[in-house]
Design a protein around this motif. Structure first.
Motif, mmCIF file in Angstrom:
data_model
loop_
_atom_site.group_PDB
_atom_site.id
_atom_site.type_symbol
_atom_site.label_atom_id
_atom_site.label_comp_id
_atom_site.label_asym_id
_atom_site.label_seq_id
_atom_site.Cartn_x
_atom_site.Cartn_y
_atom_site.Cartn_z
ATOM 1 N N SER A 133 4.320 12.734 10.393
ATOM 2 C CA SER A 133 3.278 13.453 9.647
ATOM 3 C C SER A 133 2.264 14.094 10.576
ATOM 4 N N ASP A 134 2.701 15.083 11.337
ATOM 5 C CA ASP A 134 1.825 15.700 12.333
ATOM 6 C C ASP A 134 0.791 16.611 11.702
ATOM 7 N N ARG A 135 1.041 17.156 10.506
ATOM 8 C CA ARG A 135 0.014 17.989 9.864
ATOM 9 C C ARG A 135 -1.205 17.145 9.516
ATOM 10 N N TYR A 136 -0.971 15.911 9.075
ATOM 11 C CA TYR A 136 -2.101 15.039 8.760
ATOM 12 C C TYR A 136 -2.841 14.677 10.041
ATOM 13 N N LYS A 137 -2.106 14.441 11.098
ATOM 14 C CA LYS A 137 -2.736 14.063 12.363
ATOM 15 C C LYS A 137 -3.621 15.186 12.896
ATOM 16 N N SER A 138 -3.232 16.443 12.630
ATOM 17 C CA SER A 138 -3.963 17.560 13.220
ATOM 18 C C SER A 138 -5.323 17.770 12.572
ATOM 19 N N HIS A 139 -5.422 17.639 11.247
ATOM 20 C CA HIS A 139 -6.733 17.832 10.618
ATOM 21 C C HIS A 139 -6.942 17.001 9.359
ATOM 22 N N GLY A 140 -6.025 16.102 9.002
ATOM 23 C CA GLY A 140 -6.224 15.239 7.852
ATOM 24 C C GLY A 140 -6.149 15.996 6.539
ATOM 25 N N GLY A 141 -6.354 15.269 5.446
ATOM 26 C CA GLY A 141 -6.432 15.901 4.143
ATOM 27 C C GLY A 141 -5.117 16.114 3.431
ATOM 28 N N LEU A 142 -3.994 15.746 4.030
ATOM 29 C CA LEU A 142 -2.692 15.928 3.402
ATOM 30 C C LEU A 142 -2.033 14.589 3.136
ATOM 31 N N HIS A 143 -1.287 14.519 2.040
ATOM 32 C CA HIS A 143 -0.438 13.366 1.775
ATOM 33 C C HIS A 143 0.949 13.631 2.342
ATOM 34 N N SER A 144 1.657 12.578 2.642
ATOM 35 C CA SER A 144 3.010 12.702 3.153
ATOM 36 C C SER A 144 3.916 11.712 2.446
ATOM 37 N N ALA A 145 5.197 12.035 2.408
ATOM 38 C CA ALA A 145 6.196 11.152 1.804
ATOM 39 C C ALA A 145 7.518 11.374 2.495
ATOM 40 N N ALA A 146 8.378 10.366 2.410
ATOM 41 C CA ALA A 146 9.678 10.468 3.059
ATOM 42 C C ALA A 146 10.719 9.707 2.249
ATOM 43 N N ARG A 153 16.469 4.810 8.068
ATOM 44 C CA ARG A 153 16.543 6.094 8.760
ATOM 45 C C ARG A 153 15.953 7.188 7.881
ATOM 46 N N LEU A 154 15.080 8.003 8.434
ATOM 47 C CA LEU A 154 14.422 9.062 7.680
ATOM 48 C C LEU A 154 15.406 10.190 7.388
ATOM 49 N N LEU A 155 15.540 10.543 6.110
ATOM 50 C CA LEU A 155 16.441 11.612 5.693
ATOM 51 C C LEU A 155 15.694 12.890 5.347
ATOM 52 N N ILE A 167 6.532 14.412 -3.824
ATOM 53 C CA ILE A 167 7.747 13.927 -4.488
ATOM 54 C C ILE A 167 8.550 15.103 -5.021
ATOM 55 N N ASP A 168 7.867 16.085 -5.610
ATOM 56 C CA ASP A 168 8.560 17.286 -6.079
ATOM 57 C C ASP A 168 9.267 17.991 -4.928
ATOM 58 N N ARG A 169 8.601 18.069 -3.792
ATOM 59 C CA ARG A 169 9.203 18.731 -2.625
ATOM 60 C C ARG A 169 10.469 17.999 -2.168
ATOM 61 N N ALA A 187 8.960 6.375 0.761
ATOM 62 C CA ALA A 187 7.718 5.941 1.401
ATOM 63 C C ALA A 187 6.662 7.004 1.184
ATOM 64 N N THR A 188 5.461 6.585 0.825
ATOM 65 C CA THR A 188 4.387 7.531 0.564
ATOM 66 C C THR A 188 3.076 7.051 1.170
ATOM 67 N N SER A 189 2.251 7.999 1.568
ATOM 68 C CA SER A 189 0.955 7.660 2.156
ATOM 69 C C SER A 189 -0.101 7.388 1.089
ATOM 70 N N GLY A 190 0.161 7.820 -0.150
ATOM 71 C CA GLY A 190 -0.858 7.743 -1.188
ATOM 72 C C GLY A 190 -0.613 6.650 -2.209
ATOM 73 N N ARG A 191 -1.560 6.538 -3.148
ATOM 74 C CA ARG A 191 -1.450 5.584 -4.242
ATOM 75 C C ARG A 191 -0.237 5.912 -5.094
ATOM 76 N N VAL A 192 0.441 4.884 -5.576
ATOM 77 C CA VAL A 192 1.595 5.073 -6.454
ATOM 78 C C VAL A 192 1.096 5.067 -7.890
ATOM 79 N N SER A 193 1.108 6.251 -8.520
ATOM 80 C CA SER A 193 0.607 6.403 -9.876
ATOM 81 C C SER A 193 1.769 6.485 -10.863
ATOM 82 N N THR A 194 1.417 6.614 -12.143
ATOM 83 C CA THR A 194 2.423 6.626 -13.205
ATOM 84 C C THR A 194 3.497 7.678 -12.976
ATOM 85 N N GLU A 195 3.054 8.932 -12.726
ATOM 86 C CA GLU A 195 4.037 10.006 -12.623
ATOM 87 C C GLU A 195 4.907 9.860 -11.391
ATOM 88 N N MET A 196 4.358 9.292 -10.310
ATOM 89 C CA MET A 196 5.163 9.092 -9.109
ATOM 90 C C MET A 196 6.239 8.033 -9.343
#
Length: 250
Positions: A133-146, A153-155, A167-169, A187-196
């Motif tokens: 998650s290098d975009r988050y490292k560069s300036h923050g403010g983004l969620h990431s998932a894998a 192994r990351l796919l 998740i949509d992506r 795997a997700t960086s954010g809170r797991v909510s109903t829709e997720m």
């Protein structure tokens, strides 16, 4: 770059930093304006494909007759097989900045790999997510998932302003690349909510893991869908909320 003033331990400094960009994308499907998605401006074809997949409007890459995104004008023109429902009732979700869905996806039983999933695979996937998650490292403010396999192994990897968008992506990229998500780890960086949780169940994901907490409704959906839900994975610790019997701790 944006000019800012920073205060640090009694020192005032002026400088420039990157700021996360919000990109409104008007989604037109079969000549009908469906919704405006607010997202990060990269890989928007995956976002559009995943959004339509998880709304139940498409089921395979072959359902797309046209999938075109114009970044200059912020418009996605899509033509799909079949017709959209005559009436669509939007539902505002708890996603970052308030997400939108036309129905909460209906879950189904997860395809848990026979023999379970080693706890080391869960930690390994989260480690790779943080590393990627290098975009988050560069300036923050983004969620990431894998998405990862049973070995950790990351796919697939995605980043966006909204955790629901990630998740949509992932769903869209998997659809267009014809990758099955049955029995995988999300795997997700954010809170797991109903829709997720509902989207994970719809995709056949076996394990959902986050660095932070799930909501009570997310716990219920994962429990009913036989998904192993893990929160607060930090360092060498984790908390299993549902179906811990599928985790191999030894």
């Amino acid at each position: 770059m944006t000019e800012v003033l920073q205060y640090n331990d009694g020192k005032v400094l002026r400088g420039e930093i990157d700021v996360v960009r919000e990109f409104p994308l008007v989604l037109r499907v079969n000549d009908r304006e469906l919704v405006t998605l607010v997202a990060s401006p990269h890989d928007l074809r995956f976002l559009v494909a995943g959004f339509l997949r998880l709304q139940g409007f498409v089921a395979s890459a072959d359902d797309f007759l046209v999938l075109s995104v114009c970044n200059d004008y912020g418009i996605a023109n899509v033509r799909i097989k079949g017709e959209l429902p005559h009436e669509l009732k939007p539902v505002l979700t708890s996603g970052c900045g308030t997400g939108v869905t036309f129905s909460l996806p209906q879950g189904r039983q997860a395809s848990t790999p026979r023999g379970g999933i080693a706890v080391g695979a869960v930690f390994e996937l989260m480690r790779q997510l943080a590393q990627t998650s290098d975009r988050y490292k560069s300036h923050g403010g983004l969620h990431s998932a894998a998405i990862g396999d049973v070995e950790g192994r990351l796919l697939l990897h995605a980043e966006d302003l909204g955790r629901h968008n990630t998740i949509d992506r992932l769903a869209g990229e998997a659809l267009l690349k014809r990758i099955s998500l049955e029995g995988t780890i999300l795997a997700t960086s954010g809170r797991v909510s109903t829709e997720m949780a509902a989207k994970a169940a719809q995709l056949g994901i076996a394990v959902v893991v986050s660095r932070t907490s799930p909501t009570d409704m997310a716990v219920r959906i994962c429990d009913e869908s036989s998904i192993t839900l893990i929160g607060y994975l930090r360092g060498a610790k984790l908390t299993a909320y549902t179906h811990s019997e599928y985790i191999l701790f030894s």
